[in-house]
Design an enzyme around this catalytic site. Structure first.
Site, PDB file in Angstrom:
ATOM      1  N   THR A 209      10.655  15.205 -10.800  1.00  0.00           N
ATOM      2  CA  THR A 209      12.044  15.048 -11.239  1.00  0.00           C
ATOM      3  C   THR A 209      12.959  15.210 -10.035  1.00  0.00           C
ATOM      4  O   THR A 209      12.741  16.081  -9.195  1.00  0.00           O
ATOM      5  CB  THR A 209      12.415  16.088 -12.306  1.00  0.00           C
ATOM      6  OG1 THR A 209      11.616  15.850 -13.479  1.00  0.00           O
ATOM      7  CG2 THR A 209      13.874  15.989 -12.698  1.00  0.00           C
TER       8      THR A 209
ATOM      9  N   PHE B 139      16.643  16.201  -8.689  1.00  0.00           N
ATOM     10  CA  PHE B 139      17.802  16.998  -9.056  1.00  0.00           C
ATOM     11  C   PHE B 139      18.906  16.793  -8.020  1.00  0.00           C
ATOM     12  O   PHE B 139      18.632  16.701  -6.816  1.00  0.00           O
ATOM     13  CB  PHE B 139      17.451  18.491  -9.099  1.00  0.00           C
ATOM     14  CG  PHE B 139      16.432  18.866 -10.139  1.00  0.00           C
ATOM     15  CD1 PHE B 139      16.829  19.416 -11.362  1.00  0.00           C
ATOM     16  CD2 PHE B 139      15.079  18.685  -9.905  1.00  0.00           C
ATOM     17  CE1 PHE B 139      15.892  19.765 -12.325  1.00  0.00           C
ATOM     18  CE2 PHE B 139      14.126  19.040 -10.860  1.00  0.00           C
ATOM     19  CZ  PHE B 139      14.538  19.576 -12.068  1.00  0.00           C
TER      20      PHE B 139
END
Length: 302
Positions: free
Chosen positions: A177, A179
């Site tokens: 992921t 960020f």
């Protein structure tokens, strides 16, 4: 500003993947501000109850988190960094619980979907969705659930005193992921950026977007991401969110000056150092404003 004084707003609770990303970016000595939603993280920043926000923007399996793009534009806080976090999912339970006694698995729906191959082997398990991976681990500890396991990270297992029954149960071992790190305009930003997040609109004519993309190519600026979002109430009009990277500042400067001719409502959402796993990511953000000489270039919130 020293790291131990930093207040970092995250969506979720302690030991969530957002906190793991915050710790990886800033270091261990920070104060985590827990928020129930991404919007609340921005409100914490707006009210000066937080110094930074760490916000997920895309996942390699689930794709872009579209509502968060709208938050970037509406709250107008600058992006000052990014971090990529490998998503490693583990099955955890109270100490002493055996896997054969487990009847229920709880976790965030995206985490559950990322473990489908594991669940195919145990069809008798009941799957229950919740709003946060770390909150599921905390619930097992708080309620002393002996027939339930959670799917979360090792940070949650350590914080809430759970045993890891099975490690790395995610189907795709290369899942990550991305960020974004955001802060106040008057706060610090990094110098020597080599990546930027932009937002702009183009006319609804043949080749309008292609002209912009060709400029990036001509100036040797790499476009690493493009995401379109419809503009509410306007037919066939879109905001284009674009991430670009460069090796020399002059490449970026030249590209920006040229694309201003073919775009409107142009915003620089942030200029920052791209995340490089092989380099030493700075753990502190230096007290230095970035000076630019663009004419008619609007940075969000200015």
């Amino acid at each position: 500003m020293k790291n131990q004084n930093l207040r970092v707003a995250i969506q979720g609770i302690r030991a969530s993947f957002h906190e793991e990303a915050a710790l990886k970016y800033f270091g261990e000595n920070i104060q985590t501000i827990e928020c129930n939603s991404f919007k609340q993280t921005f409100e914490a920043l707006q009210s000066k109850n937080a110094d930074y926000v760490v916000m997920a923007i895309e996942n390699s399996i689930a794709g872009s988190i579209l509502p968060n793009y709208s938050l970037l534009l509406s709250y107008a806080f600058p992006v000052v960094g990014e971090i990529y976090l490998p998503i490693q999912l583990h099955l955890m339970a109270l100490p002493g619980v055996k896997f054969e006694d487990v009847k229920t698995v709880i976790s965030h729906p995206i985490a559950l979907r990322q473990c489908v191959d594991f669940f195919d082997e145990y069809p008798h398990l009941k799957i229950v969705e919740s709003n946060d991976t770390a909150a599921c681990a905390k619930r097992i500890r708080d309620e002393q659930l002996t027939d339930t396991v959670a799917i979360a990270n090792t940070l949650a297992a350590r914080l809430y005193g759970l045993d890891v029954l099975e490690r790395r149960i995610e189907s795709n071992k290369k899942n990550f992921t991305r960020f974004l790190i955001l802060t106040h305009h008057e706060n610090v930003v990094k110098k020597n950026p080599n990546k930027a997040s932009l937002c702009f609109q183009v006319s609804n004519k043949v080749g309008s977007l292609a002209k912009v993309l060709n400029i990036f190519a001509e100036e040797s600026v790499n476009m690493s991401k493009i995401q379109s979002m419809p503009i509410l109430g306007k037919r066939n009009e879109y905001n284009f969110y674009v991430d670009i990277e460069w090796d020399e500042p002059k490449q970026y400067d030249a590209a920006i000056r040229q694309i201003l001719k073919y775009t409107h409502n142009f915003n620089i959402l942030g200029e920052y150092e791209r995340h490089d796993e092989d380099s030493n990511m700075p753990k502190t953000v230096k007290n230095e404003k970035l000076q630019r000489t663009y004419i008619n270039v609007k940075k969000v919130g200015q």
